[in-house]
Design an enzyme around this catalytic site. Structure first.
Site, short mmCIF file in Angstrom:
data_model
loop_
_atom_site.label_atom_id
_atom_site.label_comp_id
_atom_site.label_asym_id
_atom_site.label_seq_id
_atom_site.Cartn_x
_atom_site.Cartn_y
_atom_site.Cartn_z
N ARG A 56 -28.63 56.20 -33.77
CA ARG A 56 -28.09 57.76 -33.39
C ARG A 56 -27.26 58.76 -34.31
NH1 ARG A 56 -25.69 60.13 -27.94
NH2 ARG A 56 -24.40 59.33 -27.93
N GLY A 64 -32.35 38.29 -19.04
CA GLY A 64 -31.41 37.19 -19.13
C GLY A 64 -30.29 36.77 -18.98
N ALA A 92 -23.47 40.33 -24.86
CA ALA A 92 -23.60 40.87 -25.76
C ALA A 92 -22.67 40.18 -27.05
CB ALA A 92 -24.16 42.24 -26.30
N LYS A 146 -28.71 42.55 -10.55
CA LYS A 146 -26.80 41.94 -10.16
C LYS A 146 -26.29 42.79 -10.98
CE LYS A 146 -27.42 42.22 -15.22
NZ LYS A 146 -26.02 42.42 -16.28
N ARG A 167 -19.73 45.05 -18.62
CA ARG A 167 -19.17 46.75 -17.97
C ARG A 167 -19.62 46.99 -16.18
NH1 ARG A 167 -22.45 47.64 -22.75
NH2 ARG A 167 -23.78 46.84 -21.57
N ASN A 168 -20.12 46.05 -16.10
CA ASN A 168 -20.63 47.06 -14.38
C ASN A 168 -19.14 46.34 -13.49
OD1 ASN A 168 -23.02 48.47 -14.20
ND2 ASN A 168 -23.86 46.20 -15.42
N GLU A 198 -25.01 50.52 -16.60
CA GLU A 198 -25.88 50.86 -16.17
C GLU A 198 -26.09 50.71 -14.33
OE1 GLU A 198 -28.72 52.12 -17.42
OE2 GLU A 198 -29.50 51.37 -19.00
N1 LIG Z 1 -24.65 45.11 -24.10
C1 LIG Z 1 -24.65 43.79 -23.20
O1 LIG Z 1 -24.14 42.63 -22.93
C2 LIG Z 1 -26.66 44.17 -22.48
C3 LIG Z 1 -27.80 42.41 -21.98
C4 LIG Z 1 -28.46 42.65 -21.80
C5 LIG Z 1 -29.25 44.25 -21.78
N2 LIG Z 1 -27.83 45.52 -21.69
C6 LIG Z 1 -28.42 46.49 -21.68
O2 LIG Z 1 -29.26 47.75 -22.78
C7 LIG Z 1 -29.23 48.62 -22.84
C8 LIG Z 1 -28.12 49.91 -23.66
O3 LIG Z 1 -26.59 49.13 -23.33
P1 LIG Z 1 -25.90 48.76 -24.80
O4 LIG Z 1 -25.46 47.40 -24.15
O5 LIG Z 1 -26.13 48.34 -25.52
O6 LIG Z 1 -25.07 50.07 -24.28
P2 LIG Z 1 -23.88 50.81 -24.95
O7 LIG Z 1 -23.18 51.62 -24.21
O8 LIG Z 1 -23.49 49.25 -25.51
O9 LIG Z 1 -24.79 51.35 -26.41
C9 LIG Z 1 -25.31 51.80 -26.04
C10 LIG Z 1 -26.84 52.97 -27.28
O10 LIG Z 1 -27.91 54.36 -26.78
C11 LIG Z 1 -26.61 55.11 -27.19
N3 LIG Z 1 -27.04 56.18 -26.80
C12 LIG Z 1 -26.21 56.59 -25.87
N4 LIG Z 1 -27.07 58.07 -25.43
C13 LIG Z 1 -27.79 58.06 -25.85
C14 LIG Z 1 -29.10 58.68 -26.34
N5 LIG Z 1 -29.14 60.46 -25.25
N6 LIG Z 1 -29.97 59.26 -26.80
C15 LIG Z 1 -30.06 57.53 -27.84
N7 LIG Z 1 -29.08 56.94 -27.39
C16 LIG Z 1 -28.14 56.99 -26.83
C17 LIG Z 1 -25.33 55.33 -28.30
O11 LIG Z 1 -25.40 56.17 -29.60
C18 LIG Z 1 -25.65 53.69 -28.11
O12 LIG Z 1 -25.24 53.09 -29.82
C19 LIG Z 1 -28.41 49.19 -20.70
O13 LIG Z 1 -29.47 48.89 -19.85
C20 LIG Z 1 -28.40 47.85 -20.29
O14 LIG Z 1 -28.21 46.77 -19.05
C21 LIG Z 1 -26.71 45.38 -22.47
O1 LIG Z 2 -22.48 43.83 -19.63
P1 LIG Z 2 -23.07 44.41 -18.83
O2 LIG Z 2 -23.23 44.55 -17.09
O3 LIG Z 2 -23.96 45.88 -18.62
O4 LIG Z 2 -23.87 42.92 -18.32
C1 LIG Z 2 -24.68 42.69 -20.16
C2 LIG Z 2 -26.01 42.52 -19.97
O5 LIG Z 2 -26.89 42.71 -19.10
C3 LIG Z 2 -26.13 40.69 -18.76
O6 LIG Z 2 -26.90 39.81 -18.84
#
Ligand SMILES: NC(=O)c1ccc[n+]([C@@H]2O[C@H](COP(=O)([O-])OP(=O)(O)OC[C@H]3O[C@@H](n4cnc5c(N)ncnc54)[C@H](O)[C@@H]3O)[C@@H](O)[C@H]2O)c1
Ligand SMILES: O=P(O)(O)OC[C@H](O)CO
Length: 332
Positions: free
Chosen positions: A32, A136, A140, A191, A255-256, A281
């Site tokens: 973004r 899963g 990250a 979870k 983060r949760n 989330e």
């Molecule tokens: N981080 C992990 O370990 C992980 C693993 C699996 C699933 N997820 C899931 O992935 C999804 C994204 O999480 P993340 O960890 O990358 O979050 P993050 O907070 O690290 O990054 C979020 C990204 O979204 C962008 N963003 C924020 N507001 C926005 C908007 N209005 N429009 C478009 N983009 C926007 C931010 O600039 C950033 O690049 C979540 O649903 C999370 O649960 C995360």
């Molecule tokens: O950092 P969380 O709590 O969003 O968890 C990241 C992934 O969902 C773990 O699988």
């Protein structure tokens, strides 16, 4: 033009884009913020979200979402769940007509209580068979460090699940497949809520017995909920259920868990949200999931207590693997 596009350059979008690129796909990542795109493209780093990680040369980043989507044969979505609808509404028509659309997200939309695959179907008006979800035990930073990890790709179309799983794999990341989209998606959402509870008890200072009790009862609660919505019980014992519960509840990278820990230490919901630099989330999913549970008559004592702590209506010290109003013993 790249093979695959990833929308969202936070910690998961960037990590997943790296995994796709490391698996041999020419990959474009939409960020973004223009500075973020520039840093990824030119310095091969995303210091805000993945400090210390070198990104592969085959990964290109852009702040132009239309450029990212142009010609991509698969599109992966990794923006915060509460913002997905707007991104799709604004740019969805730029997605190639046959391209599978893959949710990497683990949240429920607050107002509508819809899962991300449902938001995709509604906004893009595409067949469910073109949609996949990936879930899963996928913290990250560990994957960005190339620690061996597995995930599951789920779609109602076995062909779509296979196509996505073939791309989303490399030496350190393996994708299994299933066709239980509801279970795979709800596993990832729920979870998070148990991880908030575990964080709360960690913040209070309780030990392993309390955490194991809440995790185990949490899995039972998560399973009852998901099955009530049509998920297969087996999915909840797999990577997207138990696997992700273990990883998320046991790691300070979560983060949760971190958000829960702050609540357990006495911070209010507002303070916690202000202190979190990345997306937790679970905080936004508590209310819609609680409403869905009420709708289907599913008892979720742990979720209920997390909700009370978040609302400031319960002392975090009182959180327990049961409702404190339970008078009579109930079956495990
Ligand atoms: N981080 C992990 O370990 C992980 C693993 C699996 C699933 N997820 C899931 O992935 C999804 C994204 O999480 P993340 O960890 O990358 O979050 P993050 O907070 O690290 O990054 C979020 C990204 O979204 C962008 N963003 C924020 N507001 C926005 C908007 N209005 N429009 C478009 N983009 C926007 C931010 O600039 C950033 O690049 C979540 O649903 C999370 O649960 C995360
Ligand atoms: O950092 P969380 O709590 O969003 O968890 C990241 C992934 O969902 C773990 O699988």
């Amino acid at each position: 033009m790249a093979d695959v596009a990833v929308l969202g350059a936070g910690s998961w979008g960037t990590t997943f884009a790296k995994a796709l690129a490391d698996g041999g796909s020419s990959t474009v990542l939409w960020a973004r913020r223009a500075e973020a795109a520039r840093e990824i493209d030119q310095s091969r780093r995303n210091t805000r979200y993945l400090p210390g990680i070198d990104l592969p040369a085959s990964l290109h980043a852009t702040a132009d979402i239309r450029e990212a989507l142009a010609g991509a044969s698969q599109v992966y979505l990794a923006v915060p769940s509460q913002h997905l609808r707007q991104v799709l509404r604004d740019h969805g028509e730029a997605i190639a007509p046959e391209a599978p659309v893959v949710s990497l997200m683990k949240g429920v939309e607050a107002g509508t209580r819809l899962r991300m695959s449902e938001v995709i179907a509604e906004e893009l008006r595409i067949d469910a068979g073109r949609i996949a979800v990936v879930s899963g035990p996928n913290l990250a930073l560990e994957i960005a460090q190339e620690q061996p990890t597995a995930a599951v790709v789920s779609s109602s179309s076995p062909e779509t699940a296979r196509d996505v799983a073939r791309r989303a794999r490399n030496d350190y990341f393996h994708s299994f497949i299933n066709n239980d989209v509801v279970g795979t998606e709800f596993g990832g959402v729920l979870k998070n809520l148990v991880a908030v509870a575990i964080g709360i008890v960690d913040g209070v200072g309780y030990g392993e017995n309390t955490k194991a009790s809440i995790m185990t009862r949490g899995l039972s609660e998560v399973t009852d909920f998901a099955v009530a919505f049509g998920a297969e019980r087996e999915t909840m014992r797999g990577l997207a259920g138990l696997g992700d519960l273990i990883a998320t509840c046991g790691s300070p990278l979560s983060r949760n868990f971190t958000a829960g820990r702050l609540l357990g230490m006495g911070y209010s919901r507002t303070d916690v949200i202000a202190r979190m630099e990345q997306t937790a989330e679970g905080l936004a999913s508590v209310e819609p999931v609680a409403q869905l549970a009420e709708q289907r008559g599913v008892r979720m004592p742990i979720l209920e207590q997390v909700r009370l702590v978040l609302d400031g209506a319960m002392d975090p010290r009182d959180i327990a693997p049961h409702l404190t109003t339970d008078d009579e013993p109930i079956e495990e």
